[in-house]
Design an enzyme around this catalytic site. Structure first.
Site, PDB file in Angstrom:
ATOM      1  N   LYS A   1       7.891 -29.189   0.360  1.00  0.00           N
ATOM      2  CA  LYS A   1       7.274 -29.985   1.425  1.00  0.00           C
ATOM      3  C   LYS A   1       7.767 -29.566   2.818  1.00  0.00           C
ATOM      4  O   LYS A   1       7.063 -29.746   3.802  1.00  0.00           O
ATOM      5  CB  LYS A   1       7.556 -31.476   1.234  1.00  0.00           C
TER       6      LYS A   1
HETATM    7  C1  LIG Z   1       4.692 -31.933  -3.747  1.00  0.00           C
HETATM    8  C2  LIG Z   1       5.247 -31.094  -4.826  1.00  0.00           C
HETATM    9  C3  LIG Z   1       4.409 -30.434  -5.752  1.00  0.00           C
HETATM   10  C4  LIG Z   1       2.904 -30.572  -5.756  1.00  0.00           C
HETATM   11  O1  LIG Z   1       2.296 -29.942  -4.673  1.00  0.00           O
HETATM   12  P1  LIG Z   1       0.775 -30.276  -4.279  1.00  0.00           P
HETATM   13  O2  LIG Z   1       0.526 -29.590  -3.000  1.00  0.00           O
HETATM   14  O3  LIG Z   1       0.748 -31.793  -4.120  1.00  0.00           O
HETATM   15  O4  LIG Z   1      -0.089 -29.835  -5.385  1.00  0.00           O
HETATM   16  C5  LIG Z   1       5.006 -29.638  -6.722  1.00  0.00           C
HETATM   17  N1  LIG Z   1       6.353 -29.522  -6.806  1.00  0.00           N
HETATM   18  C6  LIG Z   1       7.192 -30.150  -5.951  1.00  0.00           C
HETATM   19  C7  LIG Z   1       8.655 -29.997  -6.113  1.00  0.00           C
HETATM   20  C8  LIG Z   1       6.672 -30.950  -4.928  1.00  0.00           C
HETATM   21  O5  LIG Z   1       7.519 -31.574  -4.083  1.00  0.00           O
END
Ligand SMILES: *Cc1c(COP(=O)(O)O)cnc(C)c1O
Length: 493
Positions: free
Chosen positions: A112
């Protein structure tokens, strides 16, 4: 570049407006009017640039005016020493034609950060461009990773404040401590006596309360969200696919122009959509492999063309993928169909019945470009152990889901195309499950597990996690879910 909603192409807005609004008034998501094509000659040039320059180049294709002028500044601040690796999004090559793209070297050790280190800069500049003089207060309900990443992104960003609500018993010890020790003069973190749904419902109710908005506005504040459907979160994510492709070429694993597959552990469909946008822009990508955990709505959708959220919800060891409605899928449906009425129809059915079936044309197009698969948590744990013991590489449970789905796909299809696999979190963020996977069973929990995992594996944890235990807890408040509005009001006095 102009933007319009996935449900109505008539009303266009600027990039700044799309970023400030987040969601279009008709409930659709903002998408750019067109995608320019990047030539192989340009990709060759990108291969000699630093990460922040690649990011600047890609993002500039979609921005104009003041946002474009500020981009150099924004990219330098978003992707600099706040990351613990000079490459920002470094890659790790395995001997199986897999390039693991590590997206977790930012301040909160999860992917993120790639977007949320940039979003505050995009948002503050967009707000200025839109003539908004009120101070923006970001409200977030989090089940873990997003809250902390948003806090780190917005901390001490002038003209903004941020409030994060987390469910008292719905986040891990490490995630909770990451948030309650958050530094910064403009931040507030508050536990909610309830589960994630209660917390999210509370935040939604605050956003929907027009009288409350009026009251805050008189005090000089306007509420906003850092939601993953915001274009300002999606756009920064396109860049790392170019950067990874270039790293693969520079490493000698690929010839410039040669195609790759991309495999992404998926939740809300943001990360994999960014990969698909990279493909539309001209990056030579063949298949996009969408990896899910037990919450395998997307696997079924890609196989059958029917999206059906009416199914049990599983809580797994890859919590950031525990999602039944992947909001960003709407952008793919629009991009493939180019028909806002068709998209509106599907979304209406989803809202009313929890399911929809796309047209054969759409289904065939999606099947050509995507492969889907899922992996249960026991298999994910086996993969963590296998990779660690056989190759000395430690991965987190989300990445393990991706790795297993990729291996299964290769086995079934015979497709051996070199593949970029997104690694979305540091294994140290999920110590308990990672330790269990490598057969270590401590009789305690909490942040002590970070040092234990480090001791057992000889791998250094990311610095912010290593020092988490020494930090002072600043926010210990837990409030009833009915009091969330009061919390906001007290903070914005
Ligand atoms: C948010 C997240 C995801 C999923 O990503 P998307 O863009 O929502 O598909 C996968 N792995 C981790 C560790 C995340 O924080």
């Amino acid at each position: 570049m102009k933007y319009h909603s996935t449900r109505d192409t008539n009303n266009t807005v600027t990039a700044a407006q799309a970023i400030v609004k987040g969601l279009a008034p008709d409930g659709g998501l903002y998408v750019p009017e067109y995608f320019p094509l990047i030539s192989m000659e340009t990709i060759d040039k990108l291969c000699r640039m630093d990460y922040h320059r690649i990011s600047e180049y890609i993002m500039d294709l979609f921005l104009d005016g003041p946002l474009s002028q500020e981009l150099d500044n924004m990219a330098k601040r978003a992707y600099g020493l706040n990351f613990d690796h000079k490459d920002i999004a470094p890659v790790h090559f395995t001997d199986e034609g897999i390039c693991i793209l590590e997206l977790w070297h930012g301040p909160t050790s999860a992917f993120k950060d790639m977007a949320l280190q940039m979003l505050p800069h995009l948002l503050t500049n967009s707000i200025k461009e839109c003539g908004e003089s009120r101070e923006v207060c970001i409200l977030v309900a989090t089940s873990g990773d997003t809250g902390k990443a948003a806090l780190e992104g917005f901390k001490d960003v002038s003209g903004t404040r941020i409030i994060v609500f987390y469910p008292k018993n719905g986040v891990s010890d490490v995630q909770k401590l990451q948030m309650t020790t958050q530094e910064g003069g403009n931040v507030l973190v508050c536990g909610v006596d309830g589960n994630f749904d209660d917390t999210q419902a509370g935040v939604k109710a605050i956003f929907a309360d027009t009288d409350f908005a009026e009251k805050l506005s008189e005090r000089g504040y306007v509420l906003s969200s850092a939601n993953s459907i915001n274009w300002g979160r999606l756009l920064p994510q396109i860049a790392y696919y170019f950067s990874a492709y270039c790293d693969y070429v520079n490493f000698g694993g690929l010839k410039l122009g040669e195609t790759v597959n991309i495999c992404v552990p998926t939740g809300n469909f943001g990360n994999i959509l960014a990969a698909w946008y990279a493909k539309i822009l001209g990056l030579p990508i063949a298949k996009l492999i969408c990896a899910s955990n037990e919450n395998n709505v997307l696997t079924d959708f890609i196989a059958t063309g029917t999206y059906d959220r009416n199914r049990p919800f599983y809580i797994t060891t890859s919590p950031s993928m525990d999602i039944l409605v992947s909001s960003n899928l709407e952008r793919l449906l629009y991009a493939v169909s180019k028909d806002p009425d068709e998209v509106s129809g599907y979304m209406l059915q989803l809202a009313q019945t929890g399911k929809y079936t796309v047209s054969d044309k759409l289904k065939n197009e999606i099947i050509t470009q995507f492969a889907g698969g899922w992996c249960g948590q026991d298999h994910a744990a086996e993969v963590i152990a296998e990779l660690y013991y056989e190759k000395g590489y430690l991965m987190d449970p989300h990445t393990a889901v991706g790795y297993k789905v990729l291996k299964d796909y290769r086995m079934k299809s015979g497709d051996r195309t070199p593949t970029i696999l997104c690694s979305t979190a540091s294994p140290f963020k999920f110590c308990e499950d990672v330790l269990r996977a490598i057969d270590v069973h401590p009789n305690y929990s909490g942040v002590g597990l970070i040092s234990l995992l480090s001791e057992k594996t000889g791998i250094q944890p990311p610095k912010p996690l290593a020092h988490l235990g020494e930090k002072t807890v600043r926010f210990s408040d837990v409030r009833a879910k009915g009091e969330m509005c009061d919390v906001v009001e007290e903070f914005l006095r």
